[in-house]
Enzyme design. Sequence first.
Site, PDB file in Angstrom:
ATOM      1  N   HIS A 174       0.836  -1.200  -0.086  1.00  4.95           N
ATOM      2  CA  HIS A 174       0.075  -0.023   0.066  1.00  4.95           C
ATOM      3  C   HIS A 174       0.854   1.255  -0.057  1.00  4.95           C
ATOM      4  O   HIS A 174       1.802   1.567   0.969  1.00  4.95           O
ATOM      5  CB  HIS A 174      -0.996  -0.053   1.361  1.00  4.95           C
ATOM      6  CG  HIS A 174      -2.134  -1.078   1.070  1.00  4.95           C
ATOM      7  ND1 HIS A 174      -2.572  -1.555   2.229  1.00  4.95           N
ATOM      8  CD2 HIS A 174      -2.793  -1.338  -0.159  1.00  4.95           C
ATOM      9  CE1 HIS A 174      -3.479  -2.418   1.711  1.00  4.95           C
ATOM     10  NE2 HIS A 174      -3.703  -2.484   0.369  1.00  4.95           N
TER      11      HIS A 174
ATOM     12  N   HIS B 183       2.751  -3.871   6.788  1.00  2.00           N
ATOM     13  CA  HIS B 183       1.672  -2.803   6.613  1.00  2.00           C
ATOM     14  C   HIS B 183       1.982  -1.769   7.587  1.00  2.00           C
ATOM     15  O   HIS B 183       2.458  -1.892   8.502  1.00  2.00           O
ATOM     16  CB  HIS B 183       0.239  -3.394   6.343  1.00  2.00           C
ATOM     17  CG  HIS B 183      -0.208  -4.185   5.446  1.00  2.00           C
ATOM     18  ND1 HIS B 183      -1.055  -3.751   4.274  1.00  2.00           N
ATOM     19  CD2 HIS B 183       0.490  -5.309   4.915  1.00  2.00           C
ATOM     20  CE1 HIS B 183      -0.832  -4.811   3.442  1.00  2.00           C
ATOM     21  NE2 HIS B 183      -0.301  -5.562   3.680  1.00  2.00           N
TER      22      HIS B 183
ATOM     23  N   ARG C 161      -3.170   4.930  -1.859  1.00  2.00           N
ATOM     24  CA  ARG C 161      -3.061   3.595  -1.496  1.00  2.00           C
ATOM     25  C   ARG C 161      -3.101   2.516  -2.601  1.00  2.00           C
ATOM     26  O   ARG C 161      -1.991   1.747  -2.229  1.00  2.00           O
ATOM     27  CB  ARG C 161      -4.493   3.389  -0.893  1.00  2.00           C
ATOM     28  CG  ARG C 161      -4.600   1.965  -0.326  1.00  2.00           C
ATOM     29  CD  ARG C 161      -6.147   1.652   0.160  1.00  2.00           C
ATOM     30  NE  ARG C 161      -6.199   0.354   0.437  1.00  2.00           N
ATOM     31  CZ  ARG C 161      -6.422  -0.479   1.516  1.00  2.00           C
ATOM     32  NH1 ARG C 161      -5.844   0.194   2.541  1.00  2.00           N
ATOM     33  NH2 ARG C 161      -7.021  -1.731   1.663  1.00  2.00           N
TER      34      ARG C 161
ATOM     35  N   GLU D  90       1.029  -5.246  11.395  1.00  2.00           N
ATOM     36  CA  GLU D  90       0.478  -3.715  10.968  1.00  2.00           C
ATOM     37  C   GLU D  90       1.534  -2.899  12.156  1.00  2.00           C
ATOM     38  O   GLU D  90       1.442  -3.283  13.319  1.00  2.00           O
ATOM     39  CB  GLU D  90      -0.781  -3.427  11.456  1.00  2.00           C
ATOM     40  CG  GLU D  90      -1.773  -4.140  10.496  1.00  2.00           C
ATOM     41  CD  GLU D  90      -2.007  -3.266   9.203  1.00  2.00           C
ATOM     42  OE1 GLU D  90      -1.647  -2.325   9.032  1.00  2.00           O
ATOM     43  OE2 GLU D  90      -2.883  -3.677   8.323  1.00  2.00           O
TER      44      GLU D  90
ATOM     45  N   GLU E  14       1.614   3.672   3.013  1.00  2.00           N
ATOM     46  CA  GLU E  14       2.126   3.255   4.072  1.00  2.00           C
ATOM     47  C   GLU E  14       3.646   3.303   4.291  1.00  2.00           C
ATOM     48  O   GLU E  14       4.487   2.152   4.146  1.00  2.00           O
ATOM     49  CB  GLU E  14       1.782   1.718   4.407  1.00  2.00           C
ATOM     50  CG  GLU E  14       0.422   1.797   4.705  1.00  2.00           C
ATOM     51  CD  GLU E  14      -0.373   0.587   4.675  1.00  2.00           C
ATOM     52  OE1 GLU E  14       0.426  -0.686   4.676  1.00  2.00           O
ATOM     53  OE2 GLU E  14      -1.683   0.427   4.641  1.00  2.00           O
TER      54      GLU E  14
END
Length: 267
Positions: free
Chosen positions: A22, A148, A79, A220, A25
């Site tokens: 993405h 991510h 994104r 994440e 990020e």
Amino acid sequence: MHFPRTGKLAQQKAMWIDCGIHAREWISPAFCLWFVHHSLSFYQQNSEITRILDSMDVYVLPVMNPDGYKYTWTRRWWRKNRSISKSGFCVGVDLNRNFDVDWVKGSSQNPCEEINCGPFPESEPEAQAVANFLRRHKDTVQLYITIHSYSQMFIFPYSYTFDQAENHNDLMVQEAAQRIKRYYRNTYTYGPGAATLYPCSGGSDDWAYKLGIKYSFTFELQDRGEYGFLLPPSHISGACNEALLAVKTIAVKVLEKTQAPANHHTI
């Protein structure tokens, strides 16, 4: 980037890490480069990274979505990738909805939407390249990690269903979260994607798991929403060191779980 294993073990193993699927990020590609630097700098100094590099081939894809990433230098919140739709009105596919696992359900085929899953599975060259590589190496890659941000979570299959993965109780993220809490005083939650984050289909981690890579994770990274995608430079080292500790913890656990049994000879 490919780090060939330095040891001479008879049974080949490998791990894969990809970053930057993405575009917005930014801490994700930063971590892949942090991991490479650590591996090169601390081999034969840090016991965990030495064991990993002696026992496994390590494949690192620092930026899976290079066109999207480049675009964020002028449109920071972008994104998707930058593929042109047939309609010509909107641009981009969410690469983490483009893998062939329960594809399209819970996503969108509207090219103007952020979660556009594309016209068909693996329609995007980035997703197709990763999928083709992992298909060729599925017998050796035993650990898949995709990086991510944000929310400080360790996620494992499944995200496309609330059903538990076959080896649900064997997906060893709890120790990684505990070690981060102990050494860095930061909290990471963990669990299957659908229940822990939100349900979604076409994700790379679920796809890798379905391919046969039974240790498949989404990390994440920092933070929990104070800065979100705009994580300041002063937080880079902390976020990357936390993720590095988690990668090493899980990789060593995978080595232990997949260790070939010792040969026993009858006398």
